[in-house]
Each structure stands twice: as C-alpha cells, then as structure tokens.
Scaffold this motif. Structure first.
Motif, PDB file in Angstrom:
ATOM      1  N   ALA A 173       0.828  -1.207   0.000  1.00 58.23           N
ATOM      2  CA  ALA A 173       0.000   0.000   0.000  1.00 58.23           C
ATOM      3  C   ALA A 173       0.865   1.261   0.000  1.00 58.23           C
ATOM      4  O   ALA A 173       0.588   2.218  -0.731  1.00 58.23           O
ATOM      5  N   VAL A 174       1.918   1.262   0.812  1.00 57.30           N
ATOM      6  CA  VAL A 174       2.822   2.414   0.824  1.00 57.30           C
ATOM      7  C   VAL A 174       3.517   2.535  -0.526  1.00 57.30           C
ATOM      8  O   VAL A 174       3.619   3.625  -1.099  1.00 57.30           O
ATOM      9  N   ALA A 175       3.975   1.393  -1.064  1.00 55.43           N
ATOM     10  CA  ALA A 175       4.620   1.405  -2.367  1.00 55.43           C
ATOM     11  C   ALA A 175       3.672   2.010  -3.404  1.00 55.43           C
ATOM     12  O   ALA A 175       4.069   2.870  -4.196  1.00 55.43           O
ATOM     13  N   GLY A 176       2.410   1.590  -3.381  1.00 53.52           N
ATOM     14  CA  GLY A 176       1.427   2.130  -4.316  1.00 53.52           C
ATOM     15  C   GLY A 176       1.269   3.632  -4.151  1.00 53.52           C
ATOM     16  O   GLY A 176       1.211   4.370  -5.147  1.00 53.52           O
ATOM     17  N   THR A 177       1.201   4.091  -2.898  1.00 50.54           N
ATOM     18  CA  THR A 177       1.029   5.522  -2.639  1.00 50.54           C
ATOM     19  C   THR A 177       2.213   6.330  -3.171  1.00 50.54           C
ATOM     20  O   THR A 177       2.027   7.361  -3.822  1.00 50.54           O
ATOM     21  N   LEU A 178       3.444   5.835  -2.919  1.00 47.94           N
ATOM     22  CA  LEU A 178       4.628   6.557  -3.390  1.00 47.94           C
ATOM     23  C   LEU A 178       4.652   6.619  -4.913  1.00 47.94           C
ATOM     24  O   LEU A 178       4.902   7.669  -5.498  1.00 47.94           O
ATOM     25  N   TRP A 179       4.356   5.479  -5.548  1.00 53.46           N
ATOM     26  CA  TRP A 179       4.417   5.446  -7.019  1.00 53.46           C
ATOM     27  C   TRP A 179       3.296   6.253  -7.647  1.00 53.46           C
ATOM     28  O   TRP A 179       3.453   6.815  -8.719  1.00 53.46           O
ATOM     29  N   LEU A 180       2.155   6.309  -6.981  1.00 54.06           N
ATOM     30  CA  LEU A 180       1.027   7.079  -7.508  1.00 54.06           C
ATOM     31  C   LEU A 180       1.410   8.552  -7.658  1.00 54.06           C
ATOM     32  O   LEU A 180       1.061   9.202  -8.644  1.00 54.06           O
ATOM     33  N   PHE A 181       2.129   9.048  -6.654  1.00 52.28           N
ATOM     34  CA  PHE A 181       2.547  10.442  -6.692  1.00 52.28           C
ATOM     35  C   PHE A 181       3.720  10.630  -7.646  1.00 52.28           C
ATOM     36  O   PHE A 181       3.749  11.571  -8.446  1.00 52.28           O
ATOM     37  N   LEU A 182       4.683   9.700  -7.601  1.00 51.57           N
ATOM     38  CA  LEU A 182       5.872   9.794  -8.454  1.00 51.57           C
ATOM     39  C   LEU A 182       5.480   9.840  -9.933  1.00 51.57           C
ATOM     40  O   LEU A 182       6.078  10.547 -10.731  1.00 51.57           O
ATOM     41  N   PHE A 183       4.454   9.091 -10.309  1.00 50.62           N
ATOM     42  CA  PHE A 183       4.038   9.007 -11.707  1.00 50.62           C
ATOM     43  C   PHE A 183       2.757   9.790 -11.992  1.00 50.62           C
ATOM     44  O   PHE A 183       2.105   9.562 -12.989  1.00 50.62           O
ATOM     45  N   ALA A 221       2.164  -8.451   9.580  1.00 51.56           N
ATOM     46  CA  ALA A 221       0.964  -7.972  10.271  1.00 51.56           C
ATOM     47  C   ALA A 221       0.730  -6.488  10.001  1.00 51.56           C
ATOM     48  O   ALA A 221      -0.401  -6.054   9.792  1.00 51.56           O
ATOM     49  N   TRP A 222       1.795  -5.717   9.964  1.00 51.87           N
ATOM     50  CA  TRP A 222       1.681  -4.283   9.733  1.00 51.87           C
ATOM     51  C   TRP A 222       1.191  -3.996   8.315  1.00 51.87           C
ATOM     52  O   TRP A 222       0.471  -3.038   8.078  1.00 51.87           O
ATOM     53  N   ASP A 223       1.583  -4.866   7.376  1.00 50.35           N
ATOM     54  CA  ASP A 223       1.271  -4.622   5.961  1.00 50.35           C
ATOM     55  C   ASP A 223      -0.088  -5.140   5.530  1.00 50.35           C
ATOM     56  O   ASP A 223      -0.465  -4.973   4.383  1.00 50.35           O
ATOM     57  N   GLN A 224      -0.819  -5.810   6.418  1.00 51.41           N
ATOM     58  CA  GLN A 224      -2.112  -6.374   6.035  1.00 51.41           C
ATOM     59  C   GLN A 224      -3.001  -5.340   5.367  1.00 51.41           C
ATOM     60  O   GLN A 224      -3.100  -4.206   5.824  1.00 51.41           O
ATOM     61  N   TYR A 225      -3.654  -5.762   4.314  1.00 51.52           N
ATOM     62  CA  TYR A 225      -4.439  -4.791   3.556  1.00 51.52           C
ATOM     63  C   TYR A 225      -5.812  -5.336   3.157  1.00 51.52           C
ATOM     64  O   TYR A 225      -6.840  -4.779   3.533  1.00 51.52           O
ATOM     65  N   LEU A 226      -5.818  -6.450   2.427  1.00 56.68           N
ATOM     66  CA  LEU A 226      -7.072  -6.942   1.860  1.00 56.68           C
ATOM     67  C   LEU A 226      -8.093  -7.307   2.946  1.00 56.68           C
ATOM     68  O   LEU A 226      -9.254  -6.894   2.880  1.00 56.68           O
ATOM     69  N   TRP A 227      -7.649  -8.065   3.946  1.00 56.68           N
ATOM     70  CA  TRP A 227      -8.595  -8.522   4.962  1.00 56.68           C
ATOM     71  C   TRP A 227      -9.163  -7.366   5.789  1.00 56.68           C
ATOM     72  O   TRP A 227     -10.393  -7.269   5.937  1.00 56.68           O
ATOM     73  N   PRO A 228      -8.342  -6.441   6.297  1.00 56.49           N
ATOM     74  CA  PRO A 228      -8.925  -5.297   7.012  1.00 56.49           C
ATOM     75  C   PRO A 228      -9.856  -4.466   6.124  1.00 56.49           C
ATOM     76  O   PRO A 228     -10.894  -3.995   6.576  1.00 56.49           O
TER      77      PRO A 228
END
Lengths: 317, 288
Positions: A136-146, B218-225
């Motif tokens: 999710a963080v990777a997606g957020t960074l790339w969304l802004f970068l591109f 655990a910190w990176d969980q995304y789909l389930w939450p």
C-alpha cells in the motif's frame, strides 16, 4: 496476509527427524501445547476452505437472499468467460515478469553488494529497505511519483523531452507501472535472501576458480548461479505467491484494476477479480469458484516446492 | 624463460589495476542501483516537507512544512487512530504467533505421541491455504457467526497460528543437542521450565528473525482489514492510506506523503534494528 513464504530452503520441513527417545513423556501435555495452533488453523483455515469448496457450487441471489445449488456451473461459467480468460492471461504475464525481473535484478544486486568493497554494509542496507515497505505504501509513493501533472517522473520527462505520458490512463503503461512497482517492492526481499545465500557459498570453490584463471563473469555464471539454484527455487516460489496475492494492495491504490483494455481492466489480476466479484458484485458463488481455482494453482506450486525444493539442486559442495 | 618472467612481471601491476577498476565499477553500479531503488522514497521524503503550494511545483528543495503536514493527516485524516490500531493488531499478532509456534514446536520436537505426524501434516498443509483465498467464507464466519466485525479480534485471531513459525522453531529446536533436554528432565525440569531456561535463551536469533517477518506481515495487512473493517475507528493504517488519497477532488500530496512516511517507519525500524538477528535466525547454509 499470506500464511505462506519465508521459510528458506534449509528450513524446509522433514529435513531431519530425531529418532532418539522423546525428551519428555506425557500424553496430555503435547496436545495442550498444540491445541491453540490446531484450533486456530481448524477454525480459520480448514473450515473456511471447506466452506469455500461448498460455496463454489452455489449461486447466490443477493436480492432474494437465496442460494441455489448449481453444481459445477460456476466453474463452467468462469472457464468459458472471455473476461476471466483475459484476467488469467494478464495475471500470468504479470507473475512471469515480476518473477523474472525480480530474481534477475535481485541476484545481480546481491552479487554486486556482496563483493568485498568499502561501505558494503551501507549499500546492502540501502538496497534491501523496500522489504519493509507495504504494497500500500509502495502504491502511494508510485502514484505520486508518476502523477501526470505533478509527479517527478513527468516533470523530468516533460522538461527533457516534452513528454508527459498519462501513466495510469493507458492500459499498457498502467500494466508496466504496476509491474515495475511490484518488482521494486519485492527487490529487497530477493536481495536479502540472495545475500544470505551468497555469504554461505563455499569460498574454496570460488578461490579455486580464480586461481584457475576464471574471470568474474565466468565464475558468476558457471559457479555462483548453479550453486544458488536451491535459493533461486525457493525465491521462485515465494515470488509467485507474492505476485499473486500481495499485488492486491498495490493494484487497489495505483489503478483499482483499471484502465480498460478488452473487457476487464488491464491490471485486474486474479485476486482483484475475486475481490470485485465477492464484495462489489456480490457474486459469492462465483468468487468462491475463483478461490478454488486459485487454490489448485497454489497447491500445485507448493507441491512442486516441496518436491524439488528440499532436494539439493546444486552440484558439488 | 625470459619471456615468461617478463609476462609475470607485467601481469602483476595490470591485475591490481584491473581490480581497482572493477572496484570502481562496482561502486558506480551500486551507487546507481541504490539511487534508483531509493528515488521513490527520496521524492516522498522531500515532498512531505513542502507546503501545499510548493508540493505541486517541480521544486525538489526540502521545505519546512513536515510537521504541519503530519499534524494535518494525524488529526484531521485520522492517521493517529489508524496508527494506534495497527500497533495494537501488529503487537498482538507478533506476540501471539511467536508464543503459539514455540509451543507447537516444543510438542513436535520433545514429545512422541500418537497422531503426531498427522498433526504435523495438518500444520504443513496450511501452507497451501493463503488466507486471501478464503476471504469469502472467512468474512461470513467472522462477521455473521462470530459477530467480530469491527472488532480487533477479527484482524488478530485468524492470524495467530503460523506454519512458518512452527517450522522455523521446530527446525531450530532439532539443532539443539537432545542431551540438554535429557539433562533438564533428569534435573526434574518440566517442559515449560526447560523452554523458559534453556530453549528461549538459545533461540534469540530465531525469535528475532520471526519477529521481523511477522511484524512486517501484520503491519502490511491490507485486503482482509479492507473487507472486514467497516468502522473507521478500528481501521488499520494501510487501508487508512487509501482514504487519505481518496478525499475527493484535490489530493493533499504533501500530507499524503507525510502520512506514507510515518506509515512505513515502524516496520523499517524493526527491520533495521533486528537485521542481524534476521540474517542469523534463518540458520542459512551450514548449520552447526
């Protein structure tokens, strides 16, 4: 969220089993120790897995709140659906690209960073940090970068060549972007494991090669790559699983499965399609059937991993 | 004879020159690689410090608005709440998974009991069942039957068992001399005392390695939450990030970048701090 990866090949099960007498004798205690694990697994993995199998044979109607038994009709619908076939095709392309690029770059970078040079530790740390970033963080960074207007990439491309591609509106570009972001995010993991494998290479073999006059390139391709094949096999497996499942967060933030090319979005991969059908279109049975098909795929890959992964693939040493 | 000697003399300096050149090339390649790998993060770091006017310009000069940006996402966009939720969930999962897998490995390694291999196969087999694939049925179970929707239980309990952890500890315990357990038993130590005083002190690296993996996981969980948490009050920070971007219309990129930076710090810190244990704990290669 995946229960899967991160056991490197050496830690694969059934490596050694002590035949000696047990250290402790008790009938009750071992079950007491195992109970929490077994209960959680039974309740949250085995039971839902069985229910998924069951659900895949039903067609649910949200409006009427009914479920109708349809046998294998859901599977038939999926396999004959052009949309699903397109999703399968682009998922396979995505997985193949992520695995090949990820392993190639990972090995190359780990090889460079493992050489005895000054500041090696710092290079290593700077190369592996993406491991700790979430999709999710990777997606957020790339969304802004591109970002087409204010992203750094287009500002650079614009001032140099007058190009400002709409990265997320063009199907091919969006697919490429998601792939690149997934490779970038997965690189740290591959570098970590390749570095660990490289430090454990038998030094004598490489020294002998050097004495025999082998060049760096020669010993890399003829000695290092074959010796690393068990690790490569393990990473092949974890990377496939990573591309299949962890891509969800990345796709959801970067493109939401879009943009459109053909009948489904160019970045709608299997797990995203499953989510859409389950929680957007409320086609529970169809989503469950997709889960079963993916389970078969993952099961086959896992069996392959156990079949070949525990076997020493490299020669010598 | 003479020819050979000349060749040898000439080869010596050129070999060291070649090594220097190859070192220089390695440094150059690594610097380029480190830069390319780091660019997204570097860009985010700079933009997180810029004001809303600056952030839309090509300027790559760090500004002084990081705290303002952070404050905005922390309170207005609820990031503080999301972070707290993620901490609670992550710590519960890490502690729970470690405890459960240590106990399971203890049973598998130090006891012989009927159906042991069946129990082991049951744990082993779960490697083929990624939770992502079970979300449809899991959603029904957790929300309707258990009534846990919108509670922490929903994103903690299903992840408490760990096949990976059980294997890793089992493997590690198998490498510890059995004489230690025998000695402990002769001294009248029960399995739990043996675990507490012998196994755990010998397992620091394994626990560290597992803690890193499980913390990141655990910190990176995304789909389930995303699926199970309808209440904003209990949502985790990864899904929270998506909400920061989604505010409709104009995205406040400076604030979003500040939020992303803060989100990635905890796993990055854990990873950096435990990096040595992480590498050692896998007992890669020749195990003593």
């Amino acid at each position: 969220m995946t229960a899967l990866p991160t056991t490197p090949p050496e830690a694969a099960p059934a490596v050694r089993e002590t035949q000696a007498a047990p250290a402790f004798r008790s009938r009750l205690l071992p079950w007491l120790f195992l109970a929490p694990t077994l209960v959680v697994l039974a309740l949250f993995l085995y039971l839902p897995a069985a229910q998924t199998l069951g659900l895949s044979t039903y067609r649910s109607n949200i409006v009427l709140g009914t479920q109708q038994f349809v046998g294998f009709a859901n599977f038939g619908e999926l396999l004959s659906s052009p949309v699903y076939r397109q999703v399968v095709g682009q998922t396979l392309a995505f997985v193949a690209l992520v695995v090949v690029l990820g392993l190639g770059l990972g090995l190359g970078l780990a090889w460079l960073a493992s050489r005895p040079i000054r500041g090696g530790r710092i290079y290593r740390l700077l190369l592996i940090f993406p491991y700790a970033l979430s999709p999710a963080v990777a997606g957020t960074l790339w969304l802004f970068l591109f970002n087409p207007e204010i992203g750094a990439v287009n500002q650079l491309l614009g001032s140099l060549f007058g190009l400002r591609p709409r990265w997320l509106d063009d199907p091919t570009l969006a697919f490429g972007l998601v792939t690149a972001a997934a490779v970038w995010k997965g690189l740290g993991y591959n570098v970590v494991f390749y570095l660990a494998a490289l430090t454990n290479l038998p030094g004598e073999v490489l020294e002998a090669a050097e004495i025999d006059g082998a060049s760096g390139t020669q010993s890399f391709w003829r000695i290092v790559v074959p010796l690393l094949s068990p690790m490569t096999f393990f990473l092949l497996f974890t990377n496939v699983v990573y591309a299949l499942f962890d891509s969800f967060g990345l796709v959801d933030i970067l493109t939401r499965g879009g943009p459109i090319q053909g009948q489904a979005g160019a970045t709608t991969f299997l797990i995203y399609q499953l989510y859409e059908d389950a929680f957007r279109n409320f086609r529970t049975g169809l989503a469950a059937a997709q889960a079963v098909l993916m389970l078969v795929l993952v099961g086959a890959i896992t069996l392959l991993q156990f079949r070949f992964g525990s076997r020493r693939v490299h020669y010598g040493a | 004879m003479a020819l050979e000697r000349v060749e040898v003399r000439r080869a010596a300096p050129s070999a060291s020159g070649r090594r220097r050149l190859s070192h220089a090339l390695t440094h150059a390649a690594l610097i380029v690689a480190v830069f390319l790998v780091g660019v997204p993060l570097l860009f985010a770091l700079i933009k997180a410090t810029q004001t809303s006017d600056q952030v839309v310009t090509p300027s790559l000069l760090p500004g002084g608005a990081f705290l303002t940006n952070l404050e905005r996402v922390w309170t207005e966009a609820n990031l503080g709440r999301y972070m707290l939720n993620s901490f609670i969930v992550t710590i519960a999962v890490v502690v729970g998974k470690t405890t459960l897998s240590v106990l399971a490995a203890l049973a598998f390694v130090y006891f012989r009991f009927p159906l042991r291999s069946v129990a082991f196969a049951l744990v082993l087999f779960t490697l083929m069942l990624p939770t992502e694939l079970l979300i449809v049925a899991l959603f029904d179970l957790v929300s309707s039957r258990l009534g846990w929707a919108n509670s922490y239980l929903a994103i903690i309990v299903p992840f408490l068992a760990s096949a990976t952890g059980t294997f890793l500890f089992r493997q590690h315990f198998l490498n510890i001399p059995t004489s230690l357990a025998d000695a402990a038993r002769i001294d009248g130590c029960g399995p739990l005392l043996f675990l507490r005083h012998v196994l755990l002190p010998l397992s620091v690296n394994t626990i560290g390695a597992l803690a890193v993996i499980q913390f990141v996981f655990a910190w990176d969980q995304y789909l389930w939450p995303l699926v199970i948490m309808q209440s904003d009050e209990r949502q985790v920070v990864q899904v929270g990030l998506r909400k920061l971007i989604d505010v409709g219309g104009q995205t406040d990129w400076g604030a979003v970048m500040a939020g992303a930076i803060v989100t990635l710090l905890p796993p990055l810190l854990v990873f950096t701090l435990l990096q040595e244990q992480f590498s050692k704990g896998f007992a890669l290669g020749q195990e003593k």
